[in-house]
Design a protein around this motif. Structure first.
Motif, PDB file in Angstrom:
ATOM      1  N   GLY A 163       4.518  -9.720  -6.956  1.00  0.00           N
ATOM      2  CA  GLY A 163       3.899  -9.174  -8.167  1.00  0.00           C
ATOM      3  C   GLY A 163       2.721  -8.273  -7.842  1.00  0.00           C
ATOM      4  O   GLY A 163       2.572  -7.197  -8.426  1.00  0.00           O
ATOM      5  N   ALA A 185       2.548  -4.219  -8.642  1.00  0.00           N
ATOM      6  CA  ALA A 185       1.456  -3.604  -9.400  1.00  0.00           C
ATOM      7  C   ALA A 185       0.700  -2.594  -8.551  1.00  0.00           C
ATOM      8  O   ALA A 185       0.355  -1.503  -9.020  1.00  0.00           O
ATOM      9  CB  ALA A 185       0.509  -4.682  -9.920  1.00  0.00           C
ATOM     10  N   GLY A 201       2.665   0.581  -8.270  1.00  0.00           N
ATOM     11  CA  GLY A 201       2.515   1.382  -9.478  1.00  0.00           C
ATOM     12  C   GLY A 201       1.178   2.110  -9.513  1.00  0.00           C
ATOM     13  O   GLY A 201       1.104   3.276  -9.910  1.00  0.00           O
ATOM     14  N   ALA A 202       0.112   1.427  -9.078  1.00  0.00           N
ATOM     15  CA  ALA A 202      -1.207   2.049  -9.031  1.00  0.00           C
ATOM     16  C   ALA A 202      -1.215   3.215  -8.048  1.00  0.00           C
ATOM     17  O   ALA A 202      -1.805   4.268  -8.317  1.00  0.00           O
ATOM     18  CB  ALA A 202      -2.266   1.025  -8.642  1.00  0.00           C
ATOM     19  N   SER A 262      -3.790   3.638 -13.266  1.00  0.00           N
ATOM     20  CA  SER A 262      -4.032   3.195 -11.895  1.00  0.00           C
ATOM     21  C   SER A 262      -5.014   2.029 -11.856  1.00  0.00           C
ATOM     22  O   SER A 262      -4.793   1.034 -11.159  1.00  0.00           O
ATOM     23  CB  SER A 262      -4.549   4.364 -11.052  1.00  0.00           C
ATOM     24  OG  SER A 262      -4.683   3.981  -9.706  1.00  0.00           O
ATOM     25  N   LEU A 293      -3.347  -1.219 -13.320  1.00  0.00           N
ATOM     26  CA  LEU A 293      -2.384  -1.819 -12.389  1.00  0.00           C
ATOM     27  C   LEU A 293      -3.088  -2.476 -11.204  1.00  0.00           C
ATOM     28  O   LEU A 293      -2.633  -3.497 -10.695  1.00  0.00           O
ATOM     29  CB  LEU A 293      -1.376  -0.777 -11.924  1.00  0.00           C
ATOM     30  CG  LEU A 293      -0.349  -0.375 -12.981  1.00  0.00           C
ATOM     31  CD1 LEU A 293       0.430   0.854 -12.544  1.00  0.00           C
ATOM     32  CD2 LEU A 293       0.595  -1.528 -13.279  1.00  0.00           C
ATOM     33  N   THR A 294      -4.206  -1.917 -10.788  1.00  0.00           N
ATOM     34  CA  THR A 294      -4.979  -2.545  -9.723  1.00  0.00           C
ATOM     35  C   THR A 294      -5.515  -3.898 -10.179  1.00  0.00           C
ATOM     36  O   THR A 294      -5.473  -4.884  -9.432  1.00  0.00           O
ATOM     37  CB  THR A 294      -6.130  -1.613  -9.288  1.00  0.00           C
ATOM     38  OG1 THR A 294      -5.579  -0.370  -8.845  1.00  0.00           O
ATOM     39  CG2 THR A 294      -6.946  -2.220  -8.167  1.00  0.00           C
ATOM     40  N   LEU A 346      -4.130  -5.768 -12.480  1.00  0.00           N
ATOM     41  CA  LEU A 346      -2.972  -6.655 -12.561  1.00  0.00           C
ATOM     42  C   LEU A 346      -2.544  -7.166 -11.193  1.00  0.00           C
ATOM     43  O   LEU A 346      -2.109  -8.317 -11.064  1.00  0.00           O
ATOM     44  CB  LEU A 346      -1.801  -5.945 -13.249  1.00  0.00           C
ATOM     45  CG  LEU A 346      -1.967  -5.723 -14.740  1.00  0.00           C
ATOM     46  CD1 LEU A 346      -0.813  -4.867 -15.279  1.00  0.00           C
ATOM     47  CD2 LEU A 346      -2.044  -7.044 -15.486  1.00  0.00           C
ATOM     48  N   ALA A 347      -2.660  -6.331 -10.165  1.00  0.00           N
ATOM     49  CA  ALA A 347      -2.340  -6.782  -8.806  1.00  0.00           C
ATOM     50  C   ALA A 347      -3.234  -7.949  -8.414  1.00  0.00           C
ATOM     51  O   ALA A 347      -2.775  -8.953  -7.853  1.00  0.00           O
ATOM     52  CB  ALA A 347      -2.491  -5.626  -7.812  1.00  0.00           C
ATOM     53  N   ASP A 378      -2.353 -11.106 -10.502  1.00  0.00           N
ATOM     54  CA  ASP A 378      -1.140 -11.748 -10.005  1.00  0.00           C
ATOM     55  C   ASP A 378      -1.432 -12.557  -8.749  1.00  0.00           C
ATOM     56  O   ASP A 378      -0.995 -13.698  -8.631  1.00  0.00           O
ATOM     57  CB  ASP A 378      -0.057 -10.710  -9.715  1.00  0.00           C
ATOM     58  CG  ASP A 378       1.188 -11.371  -9.151  1.00  0.00           C
ATOM     59  OD1 ASP A 378       1.962 -11.937  -9.953  1.00  0.00           O
ATOM     60  OD2 ASP A 378       1.367 -11.348  -7.914  1.00  0.00           O
TER      61      ASP A 378
END
Length: 90
Positions: free
Chosen positions: A25, A29, A32-33, A63, A66-67, A69-70, A73
């Motif tokens: 995960g 993420a 994606g970032a 960006s 997503l960072t 979210l990384a 996760d």
């Protein structure tokens, strides 16, 4: 240390270890970032016609989100792994 705060080599080493986190995960993420950041670089070299929407602010937001979210996760899955190990002990 945070996912975003790690040098790439350290993140890759952590990813390859036999630990629950970081995992898929966080990698998804972060990928994606990276993609949004790459698009931002392209946008920085582009010229915009008057009245055209500038995608750069949104790409920065994507960006950054997503960072975050990384990291979330990595944190949540780490907590899950600890809780699961405790459940086996109970």
């Amino acid at each position: 240390m945070t996912v975003a705060g790690q040098p790439v080599g350290e993140f890759l080493s952590a990813l390859g270890e036999r630990t629950p986190s970081p995992g898929g995960g966080a990698v998804a993420a972060l990928s994606g970032a990276l993609g949004a950041a790459q698009l931002l670089m392209v946008a920085e070299y582009s010229a915009w016609e008057p009245g055209a929407d500038d995608p750069r602010p949104r790409l920065r937001e994507i960006s950054a989100a997503l960072t975050v979210l990384a990291q979330e996760d990595a944190d949540r899955y780490g907590e899950y792994a600890v809780a699961r190990a405790k459940r086996k002990d109970d």
